[in-house]
Design a protein around this motif. Structure first.
Motif, PDB file in Angstrom:
ATOM      1  N   GLY A 260      82.486  33.845 -10.740  1.00 48.06           N
ATOM      2  CA  GLY A 260      83.407  34.967 -10.934  1.00 48.06           C
ATOM      3  C   GLY A 260      83.359  35.556 -12.323  1.00 48.06           C
ATOM      4  O   GLY A 260      84.375  36.029 -12.836  1.00 48.06           O
ATOM      5  N   VAL A 261      82.170  35.521 -12.942  1.00 50.16           N
ATOM      6  CA  VAL A 261      81.999  36.166 -14.251  1.00 50.16           C
ATOM      7  C   VAL A 261      81.041  37.351 -14.040  1.00 50.16           C
ATOM      8  O   VAL A 261      79.824  37.176 -14.043  1.00 50.16           O
ATOM      9  CB  VAL A 261      81.419  35.181 -15.293  1.00 50.16           C
ATOM     10  CG1 VAL A 261      81.273  35.877 -16.658  1.00 50.16           C
ATOM     11  CG2 VAL A 261      82.304  33.939 -15.423  1.00 50.16           C
ATOM     12  N   PRO A 262      81.575  38.556 -13.834  1.00 47.71           N
ATOM     13  CA  PRO A 262      80.705  39.701 -13.586  1.00 47.71           C
ATOM     14  C   PRO A 262      79.942  40.099 -14.852  1.00 47.71           C
ATOM     15  O   PRO A 262      80.504  40.117 -15.943  1.00 47.71           O
ATOM     16  CB  PRO A 262      81.668  40.814 -13.156  1.00 47.71           C
ATOM     17  CG  PRO A 262      83.009  40.396 -13.636  1.00 47.71           C
ATOM     18  CD  PRO A 262      83.009  38.912 -13.835  1.00 47.71           C
ATOM     19  N   VAL A 263      78.678  40.395 -14.659  1.00 49.40           N
ATOM     20  CA  VAL A 263      77.793  40.652 -15.795  1.00 49.40           C
ATOM     21  C   VAL A 263      77.180  42.038 -15.669  1.00 49.40           C
ATOM     22  O   VAL A 263      76.792  42.453 -14.579  1.00 49.40           O
ATOM     23  CB  VAL A 263      76.699  39.549 -15.810  1.00 49.40           C
ATOM     24  CG1 VAL A 263      75.491  39.978 -16.583  1.00 49.40           C
ATOM     25  CG2 VAL A 263      77.280  38.260 -16.391  1.00 49.40           C
ATOM     26  N   GLY A 264      77.101  42.762 -16.800  1.00 53.87           N
ATOM     27  CA  GLY A 264      76.491  44.089 -16.790  1.00 53.87           C
ATOM     28  C   GLY A 264      74.987  44.032 -16.949  1.00 53.87           C
ATOM     29  O   GLY A 264      74.246  44.720 -16.267  1.00 53.87           O
ATOM     30  N   GLN A 265      74.516  43.205 -17.873  1.00 58.41           N
ATOM     31  CA  GLN A 265      73.073  43.096 -18.091  1.00 58.41           C
ATOM     32  C   GLN A 265      72.738  41.813 -18.840  1.00 58.41           C
ATOM     33  O   GLN A 265      73.625  41.166 -19.404  1.00 58.41           O
ATOM     34  CB  GLN A 265      72.559  44.306 -18.873  1.00 58.41           C
ATOM     35  CG  GLN A 265      73.252  44.483 -20.203  1.00 58.41           C
ATOM     36  CD  GLN A 265      72.387  45.178 -21.231  1.00 58.41           C
ATOM     37  OE1 GLN A 265      71.179  44.949 -21.299  1.00 58.41           O
ATOM     38  NE2 GLN A 265      72.990  46.024 -22.029  1.00 58.41           N
ATOM     39  N   PHE A 266      71.463  41.490 -18.842  1.00 60.03           N
ATOM     40  CA  PHE A 266      70.958  40.237 -19.412  1.00 60.03           C
ATOM     41  C   PHE A 266      69.603  40.557 -20.041  1.00 60.03           C
ATOM     42  O   PHE A 266      68.768  41.187 -19.402  1.00 60.03           O
ATOM     43  CB  PHE A 266      70.819  39.243 -18.248  1.00 60.03           C
ATOM     44  CG  PHE A 266      70.390  37.836 -18.612  1.00 60.03           C
ATOM     45  CD1 PHE A 266      70.413  37.359 -19.900  1.00 60.03           C
ATOM     46  CD2 PHE A 266      69.979  36.969 -17.596  1.00 60.03           C
ATOM     47  CE1 PHE A 266      70.034  36.058 -20.202  1.00 60.03           C
ATOM     48  CE2 PHE A 266      69.598  35.667 -17.884  1.00 60.03           C
ATOM     49  CZ  PHE A 266      69.621  35.215 -19.188  1.00 60.03           C
ATOM     50  N   HIS A 267      69.363  40.152 -21.278  1.00 56.60           N
ATOM     51  CA  HIS A 267      68.061  40.452 -21.878  1.00 56.60           C
ATOM     52  C   HIS A 267      67.675  39.434 -22.952  1.00 56.60           C
ATOM     53  O   HIS A 267      68.501  38.673 -23.439  1.00 56.60           O
ATOM     54  CB  HIS A 267      68.046  41.865 -22.482  1.00 56.60           C
ATOM     55  CG  HIS A 267      69.026  42.087 -23.598  1.00 56.60           C
ATOM     56  ND1 HIS A 267      70.298  42.557 -23.384  1.00 56.60           N
ATOM     57  CD2 HIS A 267      68.915  41.909 -24.933  1.00 56.60           C
ATOM     58  CE1 HIS A 267      70.926  42.655 -24.543  1.00 56.60           C
ATOM     59  NE2 HIS A 267      70.112  42.262 -25.501  1.00 56.60           N
ATOM     60  N   GLY A 268      66.403  39.460 -23.295  1.00 55.42           N
ATOM     61  CA  GLY A 268      65.903  38.673 -24.419  1.00 55.42           C
ATOM     62  C   GLY A 268      66.261  39.430 -25.689  1.00 55.42           C
ATOM     63  O   GLY A 268      65.767  40.534 -25.904  1.00 55.42           O
ATOM     64  N   GLU A 269      67.112  38.859 -26.557  1.00 58.10           N
ATOM     65  CA  GLU A 269      67.627  39.586 -27.740  1.00 58.10           C
ATOM     66  C   GLU A 269      66.616  39.553 -28.888  1.00 58.10           C
ATOM     67  O   GLU A 269      65.532  38.987 -28.780  1.00 58.10           O
ATOM     68  CB  GLU A 269      68.977  38.988 -28.150  1.00 58.10           C
ATOM     69  CG  GLU A 269      70.159  39.938 -27.957  1.00 58.10           C
ATOM     70  CD  GLU A 269      70.155  41.129 -28.913  1.00 58.10           C
ATOM     71  OE1 GLU A 269      69.511  41.084 -29.970  1.00 58.10           O
ATOM     72  OE2 GLU A 269      70.825  42.128 -28.576  1.00 58.10           O
TER      73      GLU A 269
END
Ligand code: GLU
Ligand code: MG
Length: 457
Positions: free
Chosen positions: A189-198
């Motif tokens: 239940g943790v909605p995420v907008g995006q994920f990337h290699g920083e």
């Protein structure tokens, strides 16, 4: 691979969880160092615990970052006493990455069940209610930056990947982890907008979608547990420390907020800079006015102070800008494409060593006070004032944020608005743990200090 479950709170009873194989529920809160602490109860005990809580020491309010207990805050000056940790039952979540366990945020109450002034979640609830009484509602979301190394590297924290940042190869390097993380965040239940290699070596980031402030803080804690479990399952170790290694880029947990009245976002649709309304501008001006005291709460540790450097997009100076990534307060304006609801203020000097409930409480208190006082923000700064002369910075009212624990505490203790939001007791305990941290670090090499915060969060 994402199943369609209802994300968020669990509707089923604890009997259902038990039938599903859940054996224990971990009740979690965050202490004054931003460190999650917990008690786990057997599933069969949970309903009773939901009524009466479990006993814990009041001294968790004066644990410092390295688990030493300071007795310098007089009201908590002895080892005696007991308080109750009560789960917020409606928020129980079965952990996708630890299927034998459920997770639930806790609140701390006095032994007789009455309010306990050191409970951080209540501090935030008070600010949210105070704002609501003025007709103001908030949305908040965190960006979560972290560093991944191989678990078998021990404490060395050698980055798991050192190639070009932001690329798909950086994601491929942690493919199984990334897949499990997105799956588990969704299920938890943790909605995420995006994920990337920083940007940094071994650094990754995802953003948690906006929610009401208490939910945002709960989710930020749940997200940490979710990352740690997924990392462990894939032979990795995650560091959320504000600075993992001296000289590298830091891990910011940038805090995005927006404020609305009657459903209308005050940060867009007005005549001010980048579409700010008068009240939206006042919110931003309130944050700017109290920024040193706010940051003493949102980026409070010695690791935070080492992270904060000009030129690292982590907000080293007191100024705001429109989409200026060097600004401590970056206004993300509404656009035709994204709509009015999108407008928000990003606070860059914010990290995992902050208690997320206190951090949001400080932000709301400062911003709401700006609205109450009808403040007007100065003109936005669109350059990097780190490249300016001292004189030019002074002309624009741009000052460095506090660089030492003493300066941070000075700013906090001199600020009645932020002190008032935390309450005198909690401010006293918070001060004592910051001073205990500073005393421990005294005379140590900066690299050793930074290293000592690496695995705490
Ligand atoms: N890693 C930077 C920090 O310490 C932030 C970089 C970014 O803007 O994403 O806050
Ligand atoms: Mg980032």
């Amino acid at each position: 691979m994402l199943d369609t479950v209802t994300a968020g709170t669990q509707d089923g009873s604890t009997d259902d969880l038990a039938k599903d194989g859940v054996v224990g529920v971990t009740i979690v809160w965050a202490d004054n160092n931003g460190i999650p602490r917990s008690r786990t109860v057997p599933i069969g005990e949970f309903d009773a615990v939901a009524e009466r809580g479990v006993g814990v020491t009041p001294l968790f309010a004066v644990f410092d970052s390295h688990d030493a207990i300071t007795f310098e805050h007089a009201p908590l000056g002895t080892p005696s006493g007991d308080i109750r940790l009560v789960p917020v039952s409606g928020r129980i979540v079965r952990l996708a990455g630890q299927p034998g366990f459920a997770w639930v945020p806790g609140r701390q109450v006095a032994a007789d069940g009455s309010a306990w002034p050191y409970d951080q979640r209540s501090v935030l609830e008070r600010q949210v209610s105070r704002a609501a009484a003025l007709g103001l509602d908030f949305l908040a979301g965190y960006e979560v930056e972290f560093h991944l190394s191989r678990a078998d590297d021990g404490d060395d924290a050698r980055p798991v990947y050192e190639g070009p940042c932001y690329g798909p190869a950086k994601m491929l390097a942690v493919d199984g982890f990334a897949e499990q993380l997105l799956h588990d965040l969704h299920h938890n239940g943790v909605p995420v907008g995006q994920f990337h290699g920083e940007y940094g070596p071994g650094q990754y980031e995802f953003s948690i979608s906006p929610a009401d402030p208490v939910t945002a803080a709960d989710r930020q804690l749940l997200a940490r547990q979710t990352v740690h479990a997924a990392a462990r399952a894939h032979g990795l170790r995650a560091s959320f420390a504000p600075l993992v290694t001296l000289g590298q880029v830091g891990n910011g947990w940038h805090l995005h907020t927006s404020v609305s009245r009657a459903g209308v976002n005050l940060l867009s649709g007005g005549d001010g800079p980048a579409g700010l309304t008068a009240e939206g501008g006042a919110y931003l001006a309130g944050l700017l006015r109290d920024l040193p005291a706010v940051v003493a709460v949102t980026a409070p540790s010695l690791s935070s102070l080492h992270r904060r450097r000009p030129g690292y997009w982590c907000g080293a100076y007191t100024f705001w800008g429109v989409e200026n990534r060097e600004a401590a307060l970056r206004l993300v304006p509404a656009t035709e494409l994204l709509g009015a609801a999108h407008a928000n203020v990003e606070l860059k000097p914010s990290d995992a060593s902050a208690n997320p409930y206190l951090a949001l409480a400080a932000v709301i208190a400062a911003g709401v006070a700006g609205i109450e006082d009808g403040l007007t923000p100065p003109a936005p700064v669109q350059e990097d004032p780190g490249t300016w002369t001292d004189e030019r910075r002074a002309e624009h009212g741009v000052r460095p944020l506090p660089a030492t624990v003493a300066e941070q505490l000075g700013a906090l203790l001199a600020n009645d608005r932020i002190r008032g939001a935390l309450g005198e007791e909690l401010t006293g305990a918070f001060r004592a743990v910051r001073e205990s941290d500073a005393a421990r670090a005294d005379g140590l090499d900066a690299a050793d200090v930074v290293r000592s915060y690496r695995w705490l969060y």
